[in-house]
Structure formats: C-alpha cells, structure tokens
Scaffold this motif. Structure first.
Motif, PDB file in Angstrom:
ATOM      1  N   GLU A 137       0.828  -1.201   0.000  1.00  0.00           N
ATOM      2  CA  GLU A 137       0.000   0.000   0.000  1.00  0.00           C
ATOM      3  C   GLU A 137       0.868   1.258   0.000  1.00  0.00           C
ATOM      4  O   GLU A 137       0.542   2.243  -0.692  1.00  0.00           O
ATOM      5  CB  GLU A 137      -0.922  -0.001   1.224  1.00  0.00           C
ATOM      6  N   VAL A 138       1.946   1.243   0.767  1.00  0.00           N
ATOM      7  CA  VAL A 138       2.844   2.404   0.819  1.00  0.00           C
ATOM      8  C   VAL A 138       3.439   2.677  -0.555  1.00  0.00           C
ATOM      9  O   VAL A 138       3.450   3.815  -1.039  1.00  0.00           O
ATOM     10  CB  VAL A 138       3.953   2.182   1.863  1.00  0.00           C
ATOM     11  N   ARG A 139       3.938   1.625  -1.203  1.00  0.00           N
ATOM     12  CA  ARG A 139       4.518   1.815  -2.540  1.00  0.00           C
ATOM     13  C   ARG A 139       3.471   2.329  -3.514  1.00  0.00           C
ATOM     14  O   ARG A 139       3.756   3.181  -4.365  1.00  0.00           O
ATOM     15  CB  ARG A 139       5.122   0.498  -3.028  1.00  0.00           C
ATOM     16  N   GLU A 187       3.314  10.066  -7.847  1.00  0.00           N
ATOM     17  CA  GLU A 187       4.421  10.237  -8.789  1.00  0.00           C
ATOM     18  C   GLU A 187       5.710  10.576  -8.054  1.00  0.00           C
ATOM     19  O   GLU A 187       6.462  11.470  -8.432  1.00  0.00           O
ATOM     20  CB  GLU A 187       4.074  11.289  -9.839  1.00  0.00           C
ATOM     21  N   MET A 188       5.952   9.829  -6.967  1.00  0.00           N
ATOM     22  CA  MET A 188       7.149  10.008  -6.145  1.00  0.00           C
ATOM     23  C   MET A 188       7.832   8.660  -5.944  1.00  0.00           C
ATOM     24  O   MET A 188       7.199   7.609  -6.059  1.00  0.00           O
ATOM     25  CB  MET A 188       6.770  10.600  -4.779  1.00  0.00           C
ATOM     26  N   SER A 189       9.113   8.699  -5.620  1.00  0.00           N
ATOM     27  CA  SER A 189       9.853   7.486  -5.294  1.00  0.00           C
ATOM     28  C   SER A 189       9.736   7.216  -3.801  1.00  0.00           C
ATOM     29  O   SER A 189       9.956   8.130  -2.991  1.00  0.00           O
ATOM     30  CB  SER A 189      11.322   7.627  -5.674  1.00  0.00           C
ATOM     31  N   PRO A 190       9.411   5.985  -3.397  1.00  0.00           N
ATOM     32  CA  PRO A 190       9.332   5.685  -1.963  1.00  0.00           C
ATOM     33  C   PRO A 190      10.685   5.882  -1.288  1.00  0.00           C
ATOM     34  O   PRO A 190      11.721   5.547  -1.858  1.00  0.00           O
ATOM     35  CB  PRO A 190       8.921   4.205  -1.926  1.00  0.00           C
ATOM     36  N   PRO A 191      10.710   6.449  -0.074  1.00  0.00           N
ATOM     37  CA  PRO A 191      11.978   6.615   0.643  1.00  0.00           C
ATOM     38  C   PRO A 191      12.478   5.280   1.179  1.00  0.00           C
ATOM     39  O   PRO A 191      11.757   4.284   1.187  1.00  0.00           O
ATOM     40  CB  PRO A 191      11.589   7.560   1.789  1.00  0.00           C
ATOM     41  N   ARG A 192      13.690   5.271   1.654  1.00  0.00           N
ATOM     42  CA  ARG A 192      14.256   4.043   2.223  1.00  0.00           C
ATOM     43  C   ARG A 192      13.456   3.569   3.416  1.00  0.00           C
ATOM     44  O   ARG A 192      13.429   2.384   3.719  1.00  0.00           O
ATOM     45  CB  ARG A 192      15.712   4.281   2.644  1.00  0.00           C
TER      46      ARG A 192
END
Length: 270
Positions: free
Chosen positions: A231-233, A240-245
């Motif tokens: 769900e987070v991804r 339209e963002m890259s998931p953080p570490r």
C-alpha cells in the motif's frame, strides 16, 4: 540537491507544506542564522532551526496509517466546541507530526489516510493527480434511472460542473438504498452536494477507498492500522514520487483493532 524549505521540512515529517509556510511567514524558522522567508531553498548542508530547535539532516523513518473515522469527529487538531478530533486516536509521535490526506466532514465516516511525510500528502492531494475517492452512500427513496444518468453526465453546482466518475447500486431494503460512487476531486462536501442537487437525501456516507488504499473489512470505527509495504509503494506511485528508504513495514498491529463489515454489495456499474 536544493529543495524549497517547506518541501524539505515536510519530507522530514515536521508538518504539512501549508503548516510550514505559516511558520515561515511568522518568522519561526531560521536558515544559517537568518530568519527564513518563503521561496528559500535549502539542502542537507544547511543549519535549520524551527522554533529554536535544530532539524536533523538525515531522513526520518516515516509512518503511514489508515484510520476509520467515526461520525462526530472533526478533522482539525482542536475545536473550541470541545468535539473529538481524529488526531486524538492516532499513535503519538516524537519530533514529527501527522499530516492528513484530505478530510471528511463531521457527519461522514470512513477512510482517512495519515502520514508523517508531508511531501507525500501534498502529492496525493494535488488536483493534477485526480485520485479517485470511493464512497458507500445510503439514500432515502428510489433513485430513477434518469437521475442516476444525470449524476454521471454532470450537475451544475455553485462552484461549477461536477459529476460522479462511477455509480453502482449496492443493495438496500425499504426506504433505504445503497450506492457506491467515485469522484476524482476533493471539493468540499462534493458527494453530498451532488445528491442534494438532484433532490436526493443522503442518510449515511462512508468513504471506503482513497486512491489505491481501501478501508477494508477489518478496521473498526475509531481504530487505525499501519499500511503494509504494498500500500505504501502504491501511494508513492500514485503521487508520482519514489518511496523513501524508510518505506518498510513497522511491525505494528492495528491500533485498537477489530472487524466491521462493509455496507452494501455492488450490483452493477453504469
């Protein structure tokens, strides 16, 4: 790489971009020894103080939760009338703030998303994303075919033309009939106003989905759960963002958890 100050701080969980802009306007933030102003850009090498406290440059471990808002709770942090706030039911944080993804009015229940990543919240709510919100709606009386079609074609409201993206019958008995509807914009009280514009009374309204995240059947009203990695991804993709570490599961169990059946069962979509 430099970012605007409000974006940089929101990404570290200090608040929403709008909140942080207010802090900047009130002179509550300093960058490298001077009072910050709107439009300033910063990076990890800058020294930033928020109300006199330094901001760490490292990335924080963000959290993302789904909350089942009951009727009667407000979506602001405090209320002069003493009504309960949705924020009172969320887990406590240290050095970060919960940012809500949209709101629900006092008499609407259902799914609210919260995150400590203000940049994600901003991206999900931006009108250009057009994320679908799905609602279960209980109305009084029959709704003729022509009225259902007009709600899909578009109805003129005081702030412009609006419509449902989809409308599905979802059962009901006697005077009560359930529908599932979707909208792709966040105008205030839009679902209620559309039904009201065609002379149909809404007796209950529940948000059951926001973008890629469903309310589901296992979350009682007044309870929250941490979102799973899938769900987070999906939320970062929708924004339209890259998931953080830090987009990893927290291992937390549902807060005050339980189960509750979802109302209605979709029959057909027009």
């Amino acid at each position: 790489m430099a970012d605007r100050l409000q974006k940089y701080l929101a990404a570290r969980g200090l608040g929403s971009r709008r909140e942080i802009e207010g802090w900047i306007e009130r002179g509550e933030i300093q960058v490298n020894g001077r009072v910050a102003k709107l439009g300033d850009q910063v990076d990890s090498g800058d020294t930033i103080l928020v109300r006199g406290k330094p901001v760490k440059s490292d990335e924080r471990a963000h959290r993302w939760v789904a909350y089942h808002k009951p009727e009667g709770e407000i979506c602001t942090r405090s209320d002069p009338e003493g009504r309960s706030s949705v924020f009172a039911s969320l887990p406590r944080l240290r050095g970060q703030r919960w940012v809500s993804v949209g709101r629900l009015d006092l008499n609407t229940s259902g799914l609210l998303l919260f995150t400590t990543d203000g940049g994600l919240a901003h991206g999900l709510m931006h009108p250009s994303r057009g994320l679908e919100r799905e609602y279960a709606v209980r109305v009084l009386g029959e709704v003729p075919e022509e009225i259902q079609h007009s709600l899909l074609r578009g109805v003129e409201l005081e702030d412009g033309l609006a419509r449902f993206e989809s409308l599905a019958e979802a059962g009901g008995e006697g005077a009560n009939h359930w529908f599932h509807v979707t909208v792709s914009e966040g105008r205030n009280r839009l679902v209620r106003r559309l039904w009201d514009a065609v002379g149909v009374t809404v007796s209950r309204l529940i948000r059951i989905r926001y973008g890629p995240v469903d309310l589901g059947r296992g979350l009682k009203a007044g309870h929250f759960r941490d979102l799973d990695p899938r769900e987070v991804r999906a939320l970062y993709t929708a924004a339209e963002m890259s998931p953080p570490r830090s987009a990893r599961p927290t291992g937390k169990r549902p807060g005050r958890g339980g189960s509750r059946p979802a109302p209605g069962k979709p029959r057909r979509t027009r």
